[in-house]
Design a protein around this motif. Structure first.
Motif: not given
Length: 143
Positions: A89-105
Protein backbone atom coordinates in the motif's frame (compact mmCIF):
# COMPACT_ATOMS: atom_id res chain seq x y z
CA UNK A 1 -2.55 -31.23 -48.55
CA UNK A 2 -0.55 -33.68 -46.49
CA UNK A 3 2.14 -31.03 -45.75
CA UNK A 4 -0.61 -28.62 -44.62
CA UNK A 5 -1.82 -31.13 -41.99
CA UNK A 6 1.75 -31.79 -40.90
CA UNK A 7 2.39 -28.04 -40.48
CA UNK A 8 -0.91 -27.53 -38.65
CA UNK A 9 -0.23 -30.39 -36.24
CA UNK A 10 3.30 -29.07 -35.53
CA UNK A 11 1.92 -25.57 -34.87
CA UNK A 12 -0.75 -26.97 -32.56
CA UNK A 13 1.90 -28.96 -30.63
CA UNK A 14 4.08 -25.83 -30.28
CA UNK A 15 1.17 -23.77 -28.91
CA UNK A 16 0.15 -26.56 -26.52
CA UNK A 17 3.71 -26.86 -25.17
CA UNK A 18 4.03 -23.09 -24.57
CA UNK A 19 6.58 -22.39 -27.30
CA UNK A 20 4.55 -19.48 -28.68
CA UNK A 21 4.44 -16.62 -26.19
CA UNK A 22 1.44 -14.34 -25.79
CA UNK A 23 2.88 -10.84 -26.33
CA UNK A 24 0.20 -9.37 -24.04
CA UNK A 25 0.93 -11.71 -21.12
CA UNK A 26 2.47 -10.35 -17.92
CA UNK A 27 4.79 -12.15 -15.56
CA UNK A 28 3.92 -12.06 -11.86
CA UNK A 29 7.10 -10.78 -10.21
CA UNK A 30 6.30 -8.67 -7.14
CA UNK A 31 7.87 -5.48 -5.87
CA UNK A 32 7.59 -3.25 -2.81
CA UNK A 33 7.57 0.50 -2.60
CA UNK A 34 10.87 1.69 -1.16
CA UNK A 35 11.04 4.41 1.48
CA UNK A 36 14.34 6.27 1.85
CA UNK A 37 14.64 8.54 4.89
CA UNK A 38 17.73 10.75 5.16
CA UNK A 39 18.84 12.19 8.51
CA UNK A 40 19.69 15.89 8.69
CA UNK A 41 21.74 15.09 11.82
CA UNK A 42 23.32 11.71 12.37
CA UNK A 43 22.26 9.79 15.49
CA UNK A 44 25.46 7.72 15.11
CA UNK A 45 25.86 4.39 13.36
CA UNK A 46 24.20 2.33 16.12
CA UNK A 47 20.68 2.99 17.45
CA UNK A 48 17.23 1.45 17.80
CA UNK A 49 14.30 2.79 15.80
CA UNK A 50 10.54 2.38 15.66
CA UNK A 51 8.27 2.90 12.66
CA UNK A 52 4.73 4.27 13.02
CA UNK A 53 4.70 3.71 16.79
CA UNK A 54 4.01 0.01 16.36
CA UNK A 55 5.97 -0.90 19.53
CA UNK A 56 8.59 -2.96 17.68
CA UNK A 57 12.12 -1.62 18.15
CA UNK A 58 14.44 -2.41 15.26
CA UNK A 59 18.23 -2.46 15.68
CA UNK A 60 20.65 -0.52 13.51
CA UNK A 61 24.19 -1.87 13.88
CA UNK A 62 23.48 -2.96 17.47
CA UNK A 63 25.84 -5.85 18.29
CA UNK A 64 24.11 -9.15 19.10
CA UNK A 65 20.64 -7.69 18.45
CA UNK A 66 18.22 -9.73 16.37
CA UNK A 67 15.47 -8.32 14.21
CA UNK A 68 12.15 -9.10 15.92
CA UNK A 69 9.87 -11.46 13.97
CA UNK A 70 7.05 -8.87 14.26
CA UNK A 71 8.97 -6.33 12.15
CA UNK A 72 6.65 -4.93 9.48
CA UNK A 73 9.50 -3.76 7.25
CA UNK A 74 12.68 -5.18 5.86
CA UNK A 75 15.31 -2.45 6.04
CA UNK A 76 18.88 -1.19 5.80
CA UNK A 77 20.16 1.52 8.08
CA UNK A 78 23.19 3.61 8.96
CA UNK A 79 24.23 6.97 10.32
CA UNK A 80 22.98 8.81 7.21
CA UNK A 81 19.50 7.33 7.05
CA UNK A 82 17.17 4.35 6.74
CA UNK A 83 15.85 2.53 3.69
CA UNK A 84 12.65 0.51 4.18
CA UNK A 85 10.89 -1.95 1.89
CA UNK A 86 7.32 -0.82 2.46
CA UNK A 87 4.24 -3.00 2.28
CA UNK A 88 2.44 -2.78 -1.05
CA UNK A 89 0.00 0.00 0.00
CA UNK A 90 1.56 3.36 -1.00
CA UNK A 91 2.65 5.55 1.88
CA UNK A 92 2.92 9.33 1.87
CA UNK A 93 4.18 9.81 5.41
CA UNK A 94 5.81 7.75 8.12
CA UNK A 95 6.40 8.27 11.81
CA UNK A 96 9.90 7.51 13.06
CA UNK A 97 11.40 7.35 16.57
CA UNK A 98 15.10 6.78 17.31
CA UNK A 99 16.55 5.56 20.62
CA UNK A 100 20.04 5.26 22.15
CA UNK A 101 21.58 1.80 22.14
CA UNK A 102 22.10 1.19 25.88
CA UNK A 103 19.60 3.34 27.74
CA UNK A 104 16.86 3.35 25.08
CA UNK A 105 16.51 7.07 25.81
CA UNK A 106 14.87 8.84 22.89
CA UNK A 107 17.18 10.61 20.47
CA UNK A 108 14.23 11.52 18.23
CA UNK A 109 10.74 11.12 19.66
CA UNK A 110 8.06 10.14 17.13
CA UNK A 111 8.56 12.58 14.27
CA UNK A 112 6.29 12.50 11.25
CA UNK A 113 8.23 12.42 7.96
CA UNK A 114 6.47 13.48 4.76
CA UNK A 115 7.37 11.28 1.82
CA UNK A 116 7.41 12.28 -1.84
CA UNK A 117 8.26 10.64 -5.13
CA UNK A 118 11.17 12.32 -6.88
CA UNK A 119 9.90 13.82 -10.17
CA UNK A 120 12.66 12.10 -12.13
CA UNK A 121 12.28 8.74 -10.33
CA UNK A 122 11.87 5.72 -12.57
CA UNK A 123 9.11 3.40 -11.36
CA UNK A 124 10.12 -0.09 -10.29
CA UNK A 125 8.23 -2.31 -12.73
CA UNK A 126 9.67 -5.84 -12.71
CA UNK A 127 7.04 -7.11 -15.17
CA UNK A 128 7.21 -4.15 -17.53
CA UNK A 129 5.62 -0.72 -17.22
CA UNK A 130 2.32 -1.94 -18.67
CA UNK A 131 1.99 -4.81 -16.18
CA UNK A 132 1.31 -4.65 -12.45
CA UNK A 133 2.73 -4.12 -9.97
CA UNK A 134 4.43 -0.76 -10.42
CA UNK A 135 6.25 0.46 -7.32
CA UNK A 136 8.01 3.70 -6.43
CA UNK A 137 10.75 5.04 -4.21
CA UNK A 138 9.50 7.67 -1.80
CA UNK A 139 11.96 10.05 -0.14
CA UNK A 140 11.84 12.04 3.10
CA UNK A 141 14.14 13.78 5.56
CA UNK A 142 14.07 13.41 9.33
CA UNK A 143 14.84 16.83 10.83
Amino acid sequence: MRSYFLFASMLLAAVASGCVDDPGACTEIGCDDQIVITFSQSPGSAYWFEVDGDGVLLPCNVPDAEIPPKAAFSYECGDLGISLAAPSKPRYSISLSIYEVDSLAPIVESKNVSLSVSPDAEPLAPNGIDCPPVCYERFGTLL
